[in-house]
Design an enzyme around this catalytic site. Structure first.
Site, PDB file in Angstrom:
ATOM      1  N   HIS A 356       0.775  -1.248  -0.012  1.00  0.00           N
ATOM      2  CA  HIS A 356      -0.087   0.117   0.062  1.00  0.00           C
ATOM      3  C   HIS A 356       0.798   1.409   0.102  1.00  0.00           C
ATOM      4  CE1 HIS A 356      -3.965  -1.761   0.899  1.00  0.00           C
ATOM      5  NE2 HIS A 356      -3.087  -2.631   1.443  1.00  0.00           N
ATOM      6  N   LYS A 544      -8.466  13.999   4.367  1.00  0.00           N
ATOM      7  CA  LYS A 544      -7.446  12.578   4.432  1.00  0.00           C
ATOM      8  C   LYS A 544      -6.408  12.847   5.451  1.00  0.00           C
ATOM      9  CE  LYS A 544      -6.509  13.872   0.260  1.00  0.00           C
ATOM     10  NZ  LYS A 544      -6.676  12.606  -0.287  1.00  0.00           N
ATOM     11  N   ARG A 545      -5.620  11.909   5.742  1.00  0.00           N
ATOM     12  CA  ARG A 545      -4.575  12.120   6.951  1.00  0.00           C
ATOM     13  C   ARG A 545      -3.635  13.288   6.520  1.00  0.00           C
ATOM     14  NH1 ARG A 545      -3.761   8.090  11.087  1.00  0.00           N
ATOM     15  NH2 ARG A 545      -1.836   9.439  11.540  1.00  0.00           N
ATOM     16  N   LYS A 550       0.798  14.713   1.053  1.00  0.00           N
ATOM     17  CA  LYS A 550      -0.499  15.048   0.558  1.00  0.00           C
ATOM     18  C   LYS A 550      -0.884  16.465   0.181  1.00  0.00           C
ATOM     19  CE  LYS A 550      -2.292  10.857   3.006  1.00  0.00           C
ATOM     20  NZ  LYS A 550      -2.965  10.009   1.984  1.00  0.00           N
ATOM     21  N   THR A 652      -8.480   6.713  -1.915  1.00  0.00           N
ATOM     22  CA  THR A 652      -9.856   6.101  -2.074  1.00  0.00           C
ATOM     23  C   THR A 652     -10.983   7.127  -1.876  1.00  0.00           C
ATOM     24  OG1 THR A 652      -9.560   5.156  -0.140  1.00  0.00           O
ATOM     25  CG2 THR A 652      -9.477   3.536  -1.581  1.00  0.00           C
ATOM     26  N   LYS A 656     -14.719   7.915  -3.542  1.00  0.00           N
ATOM     27  CA  LYS A 656     -15.839   8.495  -2.849  1.00  0.00           C
ATOM     28  C   LYS A 656     -16.456   9.720  -3.295  1.00  0.00           C
ATOM     29  CE  LYS A 656     -13.831   6.094   1.212  1.00  0.00           C
ATOM     30  NZ  LYS A 656     -12.864   5.928   2.199  1.00  0.00           N
TER      31      LYS A 656
END
Ligand code: 26V
Length: 812
Positions: A356, A544-545, A550, A652, A656
């Site tokens: 992952h 998100k985290r 990110k 992911t 969504k």
């Protein structure tokens, strides 16, 4: 049992009385929640039993999905949906004076995971059961899940997550299924008359692994699978004996407590491997309990050991459960008396592994001394696996020392879990096409060259039942009204919506639903945070985290830039925007915490400045979690997926948001690449460096953030506001570290490099959004293509290519 509203009302009232000694009139909402939960659990029980009987009778192959994380969130709404009882129950409760939505709020989130990896495991369970496939989860019943985040003075403060303080109505404790797990001690070997070696493990510490089973209810299917969460219990006898041996009776309780720590809490970091002993204990605890339990179930079938891989698949979710490999070897050899070769063949044929992440700092490698001391027999077996593997390499590549050293499982005093996982399994997959290519061509190239046939891609997915039908009922309704209900069982059929891309009625309906969802979120934000939002503004969502790669920082700097623009020209022509953030930072990740502080500081400035108040708002929603995601996602217009290309394995949340009609603003990273391919250039906003460019910079250098800073005036002015006197810094040094990372430490994640392209895409969104009809069309096209990202598709691929299982007897 009940089949209509009146019967439900009766059963519910009886349950209240029998379980809680309450009447409908005296029951609180918590009482009603508990009664309803227990009623549903009983109803599920029959199908659960039948499913297990069916699996046994048909000797169906069973998949065990080993994961340190299952981020399942709340179960009430989802179980009702999958049992197709939402309307009966909602109406019945209403008659009795309760609101189903409010009862659902009484359930604690089961936050047994950090982020993407854990949520993926939860979506997979839903798909397995809904497709009627025999797949079960093995995880840990952490007493404390993901920490509760509160924002105090703009900073993240962590509080323990007391999710079990209220009864978890879905679980069943199964002491009869408990197994023993051993730690420490010593191993001796002896030879019998036939020259066979036997290993004796002694002086170990033993704990009980007690399973708590949670039913996993399939949608409109007669299958109920199991999520088995293991909890540690000290073996009292053993603990007392040990205390006696060490003459430490006084410390009996301390000793007991230290054993019980194993299933106490979830490690709240998914990006930095720390090599903590307790974490290693947790991993072995899960692995040993799970393997023993799977082996026990196989033995019931009364088949020869050679049939094991035909009846059992053991899947490891990242390398955390990689010790499944030596543990299965141990059980087969030491307990079942198989020889090495046969045990190895069985192990390799049963185990498969998903990677992952390519972030090197998240790759697990355990110090040899720690593994040897804590798990002596497992270490011996791992050494032997390594020895034999290196010998086979030597035969294949004689004299190639460097290659063999690079591939070895044990090297530099460490056990490399990714290497163990690859060597001991028959399938290795990445989680999006680009990610798998990066694994094959870069990060795991040397393994790919050695075992090319083992590598494959399985692009992630999400369950459209929770993330569309449950979270966004009005949208699901509109879709069914438009194209019929076949998409529910065959989400790929969402493409039928494409025929309505120019249908004014459908587009109006879509815009109307989005608008209502935005109003609902805005009113919740107002009630809980007192911030008033404009539901007509663009809802721009970054959830998100929190992690450097990110790039929440890119978004934050851009908001500062917009703020500056509006301040310079208050009549600036722009579509009003509300920027939403939701993100938890790992406790020890100082830099990430500073970014949270920065976002909250920006929110404070922006939301309190009347000059910008009709154009700009910033909301940091604390304690981002599954249930919060369910609130935010249906209301989103823009989905921020702006990771540094090559870094986000899949994502992911992107799926969504797309499924709920948000348009992606993203880099060509992870599954964004596949979203782009499906919807086409006109229906997504892509920008920035490509993964090749990023990887090339990392390899050969050539990036100078200083140069961008010096030549791009907008960048410089904005970045300077972090440290010079500005509304954001207020002359403080709070954000010096962020500034330094960008300007002096060459901006590891290319924030400055991508800034101009990001701002240009945001500007394009600003124009496009004002064309309501065409925005609606883009949104519809995204929903229409989101079927590909249903985890049903993903699971069908795992089932066919990796696990080799097919459904038995479902309604479908
Ligand atoms: C790593 C570690 C290392 C230290 C100890 C605790 C811990 C816990 C988890 C992890 C792995 C995190 C990897 C992860 O969550 N990857 C995400 O997986 C998603 C599902 O495949 C994917 O969509 C995301 O892009 C990816 O970042």
């Amino acid at each position: 049992m009940f089949s209509d509203k009146e019967e439900f009302k009766q059963a519910f009232s009886q349950k209240l009385e029998a379980k809680l000694g309450k009447t409908v009139e005296t029951a609180t909402e918590v009482d009603a929640y508990r009664a309803l939960g227990s009623l549903l659990r009983e109803r599920i029980g029959k199908k659960w039993l039948e499913t297990n009987q069916r699996y046994e009778q048909e000797k169906e192959k069973q998949v065990y999905y080993f994961s340190m994380e299952f981020l399942i969130g709340r179960l009430m709404g989802n179980n009702l949906l999958n049992m197709q009882l939402v309307d009966v129950v909602a109406e019945g409760l209403k008659d009795l004076g309760f609101d189903l939505g409010e009862l659902e709020e009484e359930e604690s989130d089961a936050g047994l995971g950090n982020g993407g990896l854990g949520r993926l495991a939860a979506c997979f369970l839903d798909s397995l059961a809904s497709l009627g496939l025999a797949g079960h989860g093995y995880g840990i019943r952490y007493k404390y899940g993901m920490f509760d985040q509160q924002i105090i003075d703009g900073n993240q403060i962590e509080f323990p997550d007391l999710w079990l303080s209220r009864e978890f109505v879905w679980e069943v404790r199964r002491p009869e299924e408990a197994v023993e797990v051993r730690f420490g001690g010593h191993v001796s070997s002896s030879e019998d008359e036939d020259g066979n070696l036997h290993f004796d493990h002694y002086d170990y510490e033993q704990v009980q692994a007690v399973p708590y089973d949670v039913p996993v209810v399939g949608y409109n299917s007669d299958t109920v699978n199991t999520l088995r969460l293991w909890s540690v219990e000290a073996n009292l006898d053993d603990t007392i004996k040990k205390a006696a041996r060490l003459n430490e009776f006084g410390n009996f309780l301390g000793h007991k407590r230290s054993l019980e720590a194993i299933s106490e809490f979830l490690y709240p970091d998914d990006s930095h491997e720390e090599g903590k002993r307790l974490r290693l204990k947790q991993e072995y605890f899960l692995v040993s309990a799970g393997v023993q339990s799977a082996v026990r179930a196989f033995e019931q079938l009364d088949l020869p050991w050679s049939a094991f891989p035909e009846k059992v698949a053991l899947h490891i979710n990242d390398t955390h459960p990689a010790m499944v490999i030596p543990e299965l070897m141990r059980v087969l050899m030491d307990e079942k008396q198989l020889g090495w070769k046969e045990a190895w063949k069985i192990t390799q044929a049963s185990v498969s592994y998903t990677n992952h992440t390519t972030l090197s700092e998240a790759l697990e490698a355990w110090p040899v001394d720690m593994v040897r001391q804590l798990l002596p027999r497992i270490f011996m077996i791992t050494e032997e696996i390594n020895e034999r593997f290196c010998q086979s390499l030597w035969k294949k590549y004689p004299g190639e020392f460097d290659r063999i050293a690079e591939l070895a499982i044990i090297a530099d005093g460490q056990v490399k879990m990714a290497h163990l996982s690859i060597v001991g399994s028959h399938s290795i997959n990445g989680v999006a096409r680009l990610h798998t290519e990066i694994l094959k061509l870069r990060e795991m190239k040397i393994f790919y060259d050695t075992f090319p046939e083992r590598f494959n891609n399985k692009t992630n997915g999400i369950t459209h039942r929770r993330w569309l039908m449950h979270a966004n009922k009005p949208l699901a309704g509109l879709i069914t009204d438009t194209i019929g209900e076949d998409w529910i069982n065959e989400p790929a059929q969402l493409t039928d919506l494409l025929a309505y891309r120019d249908d004014a009625g459908v587009l109006d309906g879509l815009n109307h639903i989005k608008q209502k969802n935005k109003e609902k979120l805005a009113s919740w934000v107002y009630q809980t945070k007192g911030i008033s939002l404009d539901p007509q503004s663009i809802f721009d969502v970054h959830i998100k985290r929190l992690h450097g790669y990110k790039r929440q920082l890119l978004n934050a700097l851009h908001i500062m830039h917009i703020y500056n623009k509006v301040k310079m020209d208050p009549s600036l022509d722009m579509a009003p925007r509300t920027f939403f953030f939701g993100a938890k930072a790992a406790q020890g990740y100082h830099y990430a915490k500073k970014i949270i502080k920065l976002i909250n500081t920006i929110a404070d400035v922006v939301n309190n400045d009347p000059v910008v108040s009709d154009k700009l708002k910033v909301v940091f929603l604390e304690n981002y979690s599954v249930s919060l995601a369910e609130r935010i996602i249906p209301a989103a217009n823009v989905s921020e997926q702006i990771s540094t290309a090559s870094k986000e394995a899949s994502g992911t949340g992107n799926m969504k948001l797309m499924m709920n009609g948000a348009l992606t603003l993203g880099t060509m990273d992870g599954a964004n690449v596949e979203i782009h391919e499906l919807v086409g250039d006109d229906n997504i906003y892509t920008f920035g460096l490509s993964s090749e460019e990023v990887l090339e910079y990392y390899r050969s250098g050539g990036y100078s953030s200083k140069q961008v800073y010096e030549t791009d005036e907008v960048v410089r002015l904005t970045v300077d506001q972090l440290i010079h006197y500005s509304p954001f810094s207020k002359g403080d040094t709070e954000f010096q570290e962020i500034y330094d990372s960008l300007v002096h430490h060459n901006d590891e994640f290319f924030v400055l490099k991508d800034f101009a392209a990001y701002a240009a895409s945001q500007q394009q969104i600003n124009f496009d959004y004002q064309e309501k009809q065409s925005w609606g069309k883009k949104s519809l096209i995204n929903i229409a293509h989101a079927g590909k990202f249903s985890s049903d598709r993903t699971i069908q691929e795992y089932a066919a290519d990796i696990w080799r299982i097919a459904p038995v007897n479902t309604f479908k």
